[in-house]
Design a protein around this motif. Structure first.
Motif, PDB file in Angstrom:
ATOM      1  N   MET A   9      47.236 -22.808  21.268  1.00  0.00           N
ATOM      2  CA  MET A   9      48.020 -22.845  20.035  1.00  0.00           C
ATOM      3  C   MET A   9      47.167 -22.435  18.842  1.00  0.00           C
ATOM      4  SD  MET A   9      50.643 -26.080  20.371  1.00  0.00           S
ATOM      5  CE  MET A   9      49.455 -27.313  20.924  1.00  0.00           C
ATOM      6  N   LYS A  34      52.960 -30.188  21.349  1.00  0.00           N
ATOM      7  CA  LYS A  34      53.499 -29.191  22.283  1.00  0.00           C
ATOM      8  C   LYS A  34      54.151 -29.910  23.460  1.00  0.00           C
ATOM      9  CE  LYS A  34      54.266 -25.103  24.047  1.00  0.00           C
ATOM     10  NZ  LYS A  34      55.248 -24.190  23.420  1.00  0.00           N
ATOM     11  N   ARG A  65      51.170 -27.686  12.970  1.00  0.00           N
ATOM     12  CA  ARG A  65      50.590 -26.361  12.789  1.00  0.00           C
ATOM     13  C   ARG A  65      49.085 -26.375  13.034  1.00  0.00           C
ATOM     14  NH1 ARG A  65      50.515 -25.234   6.230  1.00  0.00           N
ATOM     15  NH2 ARG A  65      49.315 -27.076   5.619  1.00  0.00           N
ATOM     16  N   ARG A 124      53.194 -21.327  21.119  1.00  0.00           N
ATOM     17  CA  ARG A 124      53.861 -21.755  19.899  1.00  0.00           C
ATOM     18  C   ARG A 124      53.986 -23.283  19.888  1.00  0.00           C
ATOM     19  NH1 ARG A 124      57.284 -19.070  16.427  1.00  0.00           N
ATOM     20  NH2 ARG A 124      57.385 -17.303  17.872  1.00  0.00           N
TER      21      ARG A 124
END
Length: 298
Positions: free
Chosen positions: A49, A12, A60, A55
């Motif tokens: 997250m 991030k 992921r 996001r």
């Protein structure tokens, strides 16, 4: 990589600032994991997250094999408390929980069940504005438990709790894990974490520093070794001649850093020095945390 939670190459960025940097880890069922790091390490951003509140720039975070936003009725799988806030001051604790429960299709009776679980049933009818910080923490936990989730994500859950409340929470989380559920705790209270968790994740500057069981982390050879001899000064000189860091205690014991009991015994044997005590001391979670985060910083 498989698990209740799977984080893969999670990154991030906020402009030029990298808050979380290529982070990967997983959580298995029946574990309590301490998620640790200095202020600004990226813990809260990672949790946001994981819970679909931010996001990722890259990578992921999966919960039960899916991004949180794609879970069907997430509160039945994941219960989270990131802040003990968001309560309507004019509602009672019971009414707050009933409103939340109705929004996710849970019967009103469940509100009373979770109030008993967190030992807040005696204050169920009181307005939340009269709750102490510790009571708000319990109410937040009750909110997370409404759907009887398989995963609990808690940020600083002992904040505001008195010693009795801290012990209650520790016992509650252990019982939760023993029942096969999974707990992730982010906290700065290392001493309490060490009494609660069985796994540890440490991050610094957004990157993973260590992922380990608590036992493995605190039984590392970086702990000190306590040794005694009837010839303490000879032993002291022999150990320092091997460039070991040795501290003398007032009772004559020597604390040796960076060496195993076997190595110290071999040094003493080679010098013909008798030993009356030779005991390895496991490092504490706090000691391991400070060592690992300072190594990364340097």
């Amino acid at each position: 990589m498989a698990g209740i939670v799977v984080v893969e190459s999670l990154t991030k960025r906020f402009g030029r600032v990298v808050a979380v940097d290529d982070l990967s880890f997983s959580l298995e069922a029946g574990t309590i994991t301490g998620f640790l790091g200095p202020n600004g390490a990226g813990k809260t951003t990672t949790l946001r997250m994981l819970l679909g509140l931010a996001r990722p720039t890259h990578g992921r975070a999966l919960v039960f094999g899916k991004p949180y936003a794609r879970l069907r009725r997430p509160p039945l799988l994941v219960g989270a408390v990131l802040e003990a806030t968001g309560f309507h001051p004019g509602r009672s604790g019971r009414d707050h929980l009933r409103m939340l429960g109705r929004s996710i299709g849970i019967p009103d009776a469940r509100a009373d069940e979770v109030l008993r679980l967190v030992e807040l049933d005696g204050a169920a009818k009181r307005l939340v504005k009269g709750y102490s910080l510790g009571m708000r923490q319990r109410l937040g936990l009750a909110s997370a438990l409404l759907g009887d989730p398989e995963l609990l994500v808690l940020d600083e859950p002992t904040n505001g709790l008195d010693p009795e409340g801290v012990r209650w929470l520790r016992d509650f989380l252990r019982a939760t894990a023993q029942g096969g559920k999974t707990v992730l705790i982010s906290s700065h209270g290392l001493a309490e974490v060490a009494q609660t968790v069985n796994r540890v994740l440490i991050i610094n500057h957004g990157r993973l520093v260590v992922e380990s069981t608590l036992e493995e982390l605190t039984s590392s050879p970086d702990g000190s070794v306590c040794t005694r001899s009837t010839q303490p000064q000879r032993l002291l000189h022999a150990l320092r001649a091997e460039r070991l860091e040795v501290t003398e205690a007032s009772d004559g014991a020597l604390a040796v850093q960076g060496a195993t009991p076997e190595r110290i015994g071999a040094i003493a044997c080679a010098a013909g020095i008798p030993l009356s005590e030779l005991v390895g001391q496991a490092s504490s979670l706090e000691g391991a945390f400070l060592r690992l985060t300072s190594e990364v910083a340097s």
